[in-house]
Write a protein that holds these residues in place. Structure first.
Motif, PDB file in Angstrom:
ATOM      1  N   ILE A  15      88.789 -60.126  -6.647  1.00  0.00           N
ATOM      2  CA  ILE A  15      89.865 -61.119  -6.582  1.00  0.00           C
ATOM      3  C   ILE A  15      91.243 -60.457  -6.701  1.00  0.00           C
ATOM      4  O   ILE A  15      92.191 -60.867  -6.017  1.00  0.00           O
ATOM      5  CB  ILE A  15      89.670 -62.250  -7.626  1.00  0.00           C
ATOM      6  CG1 ILE A  15      90.791 -63.291  -7.523  1.00  0.00           C
ATOM      7  CG2 ILE A  15      89.580 -61.713  -9.054  1.00  0.00           C
ATOM      8  CD1 ILE A  15      90.926 -63.933  -6.164  1.00  0.00           C
ATOM      9  N   GLN A  19      93.936 -60.744  -3.664  1.00  0.00           N
ATOM     10  CA  GLN A  19      95.228 -61.401  -3.865  1.00  0.00           C
ATOM     11  C   GLN A  19      96.383 -60.459  -3.528  1.00  0.00           C
ATOM     12  O   GLN A  19      97.350 -60.851  -2.877  1.00  0.00           O
ATOM     13  CB  GLN A  19      95.347 -61.887  -5.315  1.00  0.00           C
ATOM     14  CG  GLN A  19      96.584 -62.727  -5.553  1.00  0.00           C
ATOM     15  CD  GLN A  19      96.593 -63.971  -4.670  1.00  0.00           C
ATOM     16  OE1 GLN A  19      95.650 -64.770  -4.689  1.00  0.00           O
ATOM     17  NE2 GLN A  19      97.629 -64.129  -3.852  1.00  0.00           N
ATOM     18  N   LEU A  22      96.619 -60.083   0.241  1.00  0.00           N
ATOM     19  CA  LEU A  22      97.159 -61.282   0.901  1.00  0.00           C
ATOM     20  C   LEU A  22      98.675 -61.376   0.726  1.00  0.00           C
ATOM     21  O   LEU A  22      99.402 -61.704   1.665  1.00  0.00           O
ATOM     22  CB  LEU A  22      96.486 -62.538   0.337  1.00  0.00           C
ATOM     23  CG  LEU A  22      95.055 -62.807   0.823  1.00  0.00           C
ATOM     24  CD1 LEU A  22      94.442 -63.975   0.050  1.00  0.00           C
ATOM     25  CD2 LEU A  22      95.034 -63.097   2.337  1.00  0.00           C
ATOM     26  N   ASP A  23      99.154 -61.089  -0.487  1.00  0.00           N
ATOM     27  CA  ASP A  23     100.594 -61.208  -0.731  1.00  0.00           C
ATOM     28  C   ASP A  23     101.385 -60.203   0.098  1.00  0.00           C
ATOM     29  O   ASP A  23     102.428 -60.539   0.676  1.00  0.00           O
ATOM     30  CB  ASP A  23     100.902 -61.021  -2.225  1.00  0.00           C
ATOM     31  CG  ASP A  23     100.604 -62.283  -3.028  1.00  0.00           C
ATOM     32  OD1 ASP A  23      99.974 -63.203  -2.464  1.00  0.00           O
ATOM     33  OD2 ASP A  23     100.988 -62.343  -4.210  1.00  0.00           O
ATOM     34  N   LYS A  64      90.062 -67.609   0.116  1.00  0.00           N
ATOM     35  CA  LYS A  64      90.885 -66.398   0.092  1.00  0.00           C
ATOM     36  C   LYS A  64      90.174 -65.252   0.816  1.00  0.00           C
ATOM     37  O   LYS A  64      90.816 -64.455   1.512  1.00  0.00           O
ATOM     38  CB  LYS A  64      91.195 -65.983  -1.350  1.00  0.00           C
ATOM     39  CG  LYS A  64      92.236 -66.882  -2.018  1.00  0.00           C
ATOM     40  CD  LYS A  64      92.727 -66.283  -3.334  1.00  0.00           C
ATOM     41  CE  LYS A  64      93.634 -67.253  -4.094  1.00  0.00           C
ATOM     42  NZ  LYS A  64      95.040 -67.156  -3.675  1.00  0.00           N
ATOM     43  N   VAL A 451      94.708 -62.323 -11.279  1.00  0.00           N
ATOM     44  CA  VAL A 451      95.469 -62.789 -10.121  1.00  0.00           C
ATOM     45  C   VAL A 451      96.966 -62.562 -10.351  1.00  0.00           C
ATOM     46  O   VAL A 451      97.685 -62.078  -9.469  1.00  0.00           O
ATOM     47  CB  VAL A 451      95.165 -64.273  -9.830  1.00  0.00           C
ATOM     48  CG1 VAL A 451      96.117 -64.833  -8.772  1.00  0.00           C
ATOM     49  CG2 VAL A 451      93.718 -64.432  -9.370  1.00  0.00           C
ATOM     50  N   LYS A 455      99.421 -60.126  -8.163  1.00  0.00           N
ATOM     51  CA  LYS A 455     100.667 -60.550  -7.523  1.00  0.00           C
ATOM     52  C   LYS A 455     101.824 -59.644  -7.956  1.00  0.00           C
ATOM     53  O   LYS A 455     102.706 -59.322  -7.153  1.00  0.00           O
ATOM     54  CB  LYS A 455     100.957 -62.014  -7.860  1.00  0.00           C
ATOM     55  CG  LYS A 455     100.045 -62.981  -7.097  1.00  0.00           C
ATOM     56  CD  LYS A 455     100.333 -64.426  -7.429  1.00  0.00           C
ATOM     57  CE  LYS A 455      99.895 -65.358  -6.315  1.00  0.00           C
ATOM     58  NZ  LYS A 455     100.654 -65.271  -5.069  1.00  0.00           N
TER      59      LYS A 455
END
Lengths: 470, 392
Positions: A15, A19, A22-23, A64, A451, A455
């Motif tokens: 995860i 994450q 993706l960011d 996701k 998460v 980020k």
């Protein structure tokens, strides 16, 4: 992928890695996401529900994962590992990395494979290969996807289980190859080395769990009724091997005991290699019952409460006992969840159990398990019978964390997890410019924290990437 | 009333690390049958300025199995508090009569039985065992020193174990010696009964004697002697082995030829011999010697080893350690040995094998009291090896 911009490398597709990837990708920079397993998803994919909201883990994770698979800026490299990373400084604030990635052969042409599963159905080893994803609770074929929601949904031949790859032959014809309607099975595949050029690296390699054999007093591996928390997750997961039915030896447990702090909070113990020790030291420690890690694993209090709830939910008349030393429920909605679970009739008894054994009547080798502890609030030893004992084993660094640290060029802290540049002021940076940390590879944390840290790592990586653009 | 100031001992024993998790008391074999609660005693030490040690007769119940020490999360050594509190009682002479008698006998005769020192070597007088009397002229002559121990030397039931070991070593061609009548109690139980002064005296005397022999290894009959030599004596440069370790080596090196013990000799049934093994606390839990005793049993042809549910790290204490051989404790009705022999009988084994003189005695007594004599025989592993010995 946006070829005009400097790229990031994310190592690990749990995860945190998902994450972070993706960011960065959403910000318009290309990302290589390298995962050594055949699918991304990591530990979170193995979980049933998540505390304290009881969201189904795969229901919130799968979208996701799919986004990663579809993202134009993400190049997903599964079943691959990083072989080398060499940093090259262009100037003070500009650092590039030459990265070499090894793509292991899947023996399946991913461009042809439709994920139909005909190969696995046909495989001679069907039902005979231990499923690591299911923590050994179920068997699969030698050609497999680890779980139905895998991304990519492409089959992989397990080189340690496939008869052709281990013994050189598999019957007269290759059943998987015969069965594949797409002609995707390809035993001619060889590993490939891929060279990448990136401007930032995020390490998100996750964690292992303490080997419960190191706590012999609990009888793990001796009694089928004793399992780890992660095994329980697979057992209670609707997509797990029992379709979510909590059973032990086919029977519904009525007395369930959950034991916290198994191997955590132990002073001056040397449970495992801490990523760096030699083989000889490891051998010594395996004979040493002083085995554990000094820190609190942080997630066990809450997932144990969740396990208690899941048992209560499915087996309304179960007698559920949680043995605890302290209850650490600090997080949004956590204390409230602990309240809820107690009010559902889960008994919390203070005391760390000392031993699990089987109470046999004379000559009866099939007696029930007994968890022996002192209830420290009663101030006396107690024995609680159990049909199921769940061990909340410590979160530990990956077995190969030391090698990974060396390969990437970062340090491990004394607990064996990767060392951040400053515990307070630079929590996601490392001592090496351009390399960042996300998730449990830096220390035990729950999903919200993993998460959030991912980020933060993505934001820091974006700063590094933006600088490269001058 | 003996008011002990708690602060100093708390600091000395590093009790402040305790988080009161109760793993010590939860796994304490005697906490289940007496009022002994080591976790609670530690708490008292942490929060009260004084402790009335006289108010805790259950301190004498501890067998010093050290399960609590082995499992403590915070590396506190709970059993060491018991030893320290016992030592307070010893210093002021407030000890059970039988404990006092054993300590006095050790002081006077070098053994807890009170039998004369001169008789210490009688157990093997006819075996031609070489004796190193210490002294410079003997130094370096022997590679292996066999430290017999008090119970094997004096107790009629255990003497055959010492004889079997001596004969087996001889058969394997091991050039060994004993200390003869100069050997004194190792002091393992002396320390655990809290007589720290006498213990120090014994350590000094025995260390000097052992060093004077110049042997490179010391082999013991008892896990208790083994434990204190290995962990408390500081015999640097001298390898300390329990006999099960040494015999395993000899078997691996092919120096011992074992054949199936004839049923006539072992008084058992025809055919295979089913054996279960009881891990002594001082050998297993405390020193992690689990595999060697089993390896020996499995090297004896015809032996089928079956395990009790509670074995290895989860073995149940027989209640013979820590001075409990000379002190009944506050609850003698429910001896753990009674439970243990029942567990052994439940495996279907005809032999309950042990590797400790105390276990041999406590478990054999328990077999008699429990009326299991027809079903179960308690034997030391060494006795089984001796029966199986095929060397010329």
């Amino acid at each position: 992928m946006n070829r005009g911009k400097p790229a990031a490398l994310v190592i690990g597709g749990g995860i945190a890695g998902i994450q972070a990837a993706l960011d960065i990708a959403d910000a318009g920079y290309p990302v290589y996401l390298v995962e050594r397993e055949p699918s991304i998803g990591g530990r979170m994919a193995q979980l049933d529900k998540t505390f304290p909201t009881l969201d189904c883990s795969s229901c919130i994770l799968t979208p996701k994962m799919v986004d990663v698979g579809n993202h134009p800026n993400i190049k997903l490299m599964t079943y691959s590992d990083v072989v080398s990373i060499d940093g090259v400084s262009e100037s003070a604030n500009q650092r590039m990395f030459h990265v070499q990635v090894r793509k292991k052969p899947r023996y399946v042409d991913v461009d042809k494979c439709t994920g139909c599963g005909s190969c696995a159905e046909a495989c001679r080893m069907k039902g005979r290969v231990t499923s690591h994803f299911n923590e050994g609770i179920s068997k699969r074929s030698a050609v497999y996807v680890p779980f139905p929601q895998a991304v990519p949904l492409k089959y992989t031949v397990d080189p340690e289980a496939c008869l052709l790859l281990t013994r050189g032959r598999c019957g007269k014809t290759l059943l998987c190859k015969d069965a594949c309607p797409a002609g995707a099975i390809d035993f001619e595949q060889r590993e490939e080395l891929v060279d990448l050029e990136v401007g930032a690296v995020i390490v998100a390699t996750g964690f292992d769990l303490l080997d419960p054999h190191l706590k012999p007093e609990f009888g793990y591996g001796v009694y089928p009724e004793v399992m780890t928390g992660l095994e329980f997750e697979r057992l209670s997961s609707a997509s797990g091997p029992t379709m979510g039915k909590i059973t032990v030896d086919g029977k519904e447990p009525k007395d369930v005991v959950l034991i916290k702090c198994v191997g955590s909070r132990e002073k001056d113990r040397r449970a495992f290699s801490l990523g760096r020790s030699s083989g000889a030291e490891r051998q010594t420690s395996s004979r040493d019952p002083h085995t554990g890690v000094p820190y609190c694993s942080r997630i066990c209090c809450m997932y144990t409460a969740k396990h208690a709830h899941l048992v209560r939910d499915q087996i309304p008349d179960a007698r559920i006992t949680v043995f605890y030393i302290d209850v650490r429920a600090s997080g949004k909605g956590y204390e409230e969840f602990y309240d809820r679970v107690r009010e559902e009739g889960v008994v919390y008894r203070r005391g760390e159990p000392a031993e699990v054994y089987r109470r046999g009547e004379k000559g009866d080798r099939n007696g029930r398990l007994v968890v022996a502890a002192e209830d420290t609030l009663l101030g006396k030893p107690v024995e609680v019978e159990a049909d199921l004992v769940v061990l909340a084993t410590a979160v530990v660094p990956r077995a190969d964390a030391g090698q990974v640290a060396e390969l990437v060029g970062i340090e491990c802290s004394p607990d064996g997890f990767f060392q951040e540049a400053h515990v307070k002021m630079h929590p996601v940076e490392t001592a090496t410019d351009g390399i960042f940390l996300a998730g449990c590879c830096q220390g035990p944390k729950d999903i919200p924290d993993a998460v959030a840290q991912a980020k933060a790592a993505a934001a820091s990586a974006l700063v590094a990437l933006r600088r490269l653009e001058g | 009333m003996m008011a002990l100031k708690t602060a100093e001992l708390t600091e000395q024993l590093e009790l402040l690390g305790c988080i009161q998790c109760g793993k010590c008391t939860g796994g304490c074999p005697v906490a289940r049958k007496t009022t002994l609660n080591i976790r609670s005693l530690i708490y008292h030490m942490l929060v009260e300025p004084e402790m009335d040690v006289d108010a805790h007769p259950e301190l004498w119940d501890c067998t010093c199995c050290f399960t609590c020490v082995e499992r403590c999360l915070k590396d506190v050594k709970p059993a060491e508090l018991i030893i320290a509190l016992r030592s307070q009682l010893v210093e002021s002479g407030r000890i059970p009569d039988t404990v006092g008698a054993a300590l006095m006998a050790i002081f006077r005769q070098g053994n807890p039985t009170g039998i004369a020192r001169e008789d210490r070597a009688n157990w093997g007088a006819d075996l031609g065992i070489k004796v190193a009397q210490g002294g410079a002229d003997r130094a370096g002559r022997f590679e292996t020193l066999y430290f017999v121990g008090c119970i094997p030397a004096y107790d009629q039931r255990v003497q055959p174990v010492a004889r079997a070991l001596a004969q087996t070593l001889a058969a394997a061609g091991v050039d060994f010696c004993t200390l003869g009548t100069e050997e004194s109690c190792c002091g393992n139980e002396v320390r655990r009964m809290g007589e720290l002064g006498l213990f120090e005296m014994l350590v000094e005397k025995n260390s000097e004697l052992i060093r004077s022999v110049g042997a490179s290894r010391v082999v013991t009959t008892s896990p208790h002697c083994f434990n204190t030599f290995k962990n408390e004596y500081g015999l640097d440069g001298i390898e300390v082995l329990h006999y099960t370790q040494f015999i395993t080596e000899l078997i691996e090196e092919g120096k011992l030829k074992l054949s199936e013990p004839p049923p006539s000799k072992r008084g058992g049934r025809e055919g295979g011999l089913t054996v279960t093994y009881h891990d002594p606390c001082f050998l297993g839990k405390q020193n992690h010697v689990f595999d060697e005793p089993r390896a020996i049993l499995q090297a004896i042809p015809g032996v089928k080893l079956v395990e009790m549910d509670r074995s290895r790290e989860r073995s149940l204490c027989c209640e013979g350690g820590g001075g409990r051989m000379w002190n009944e404790g506050t609850n003698l009705e429910e001896r753990l040995a009674f439970q243990r022999v029942q567990e052994a009988a439940d495996t279907g084994a005809e032999i309950l094998a042990v590797a400790c003189p105390f276990c041999l005695l406590t478990l054999e007594d328990a077999v008699k009291v429990q009326g299991l004599e027809e079903r179960l025989k308690v034997m030391d592993i060494m006795e089984l090896v001796s029966l199986a010995l095929h060397n010329g």
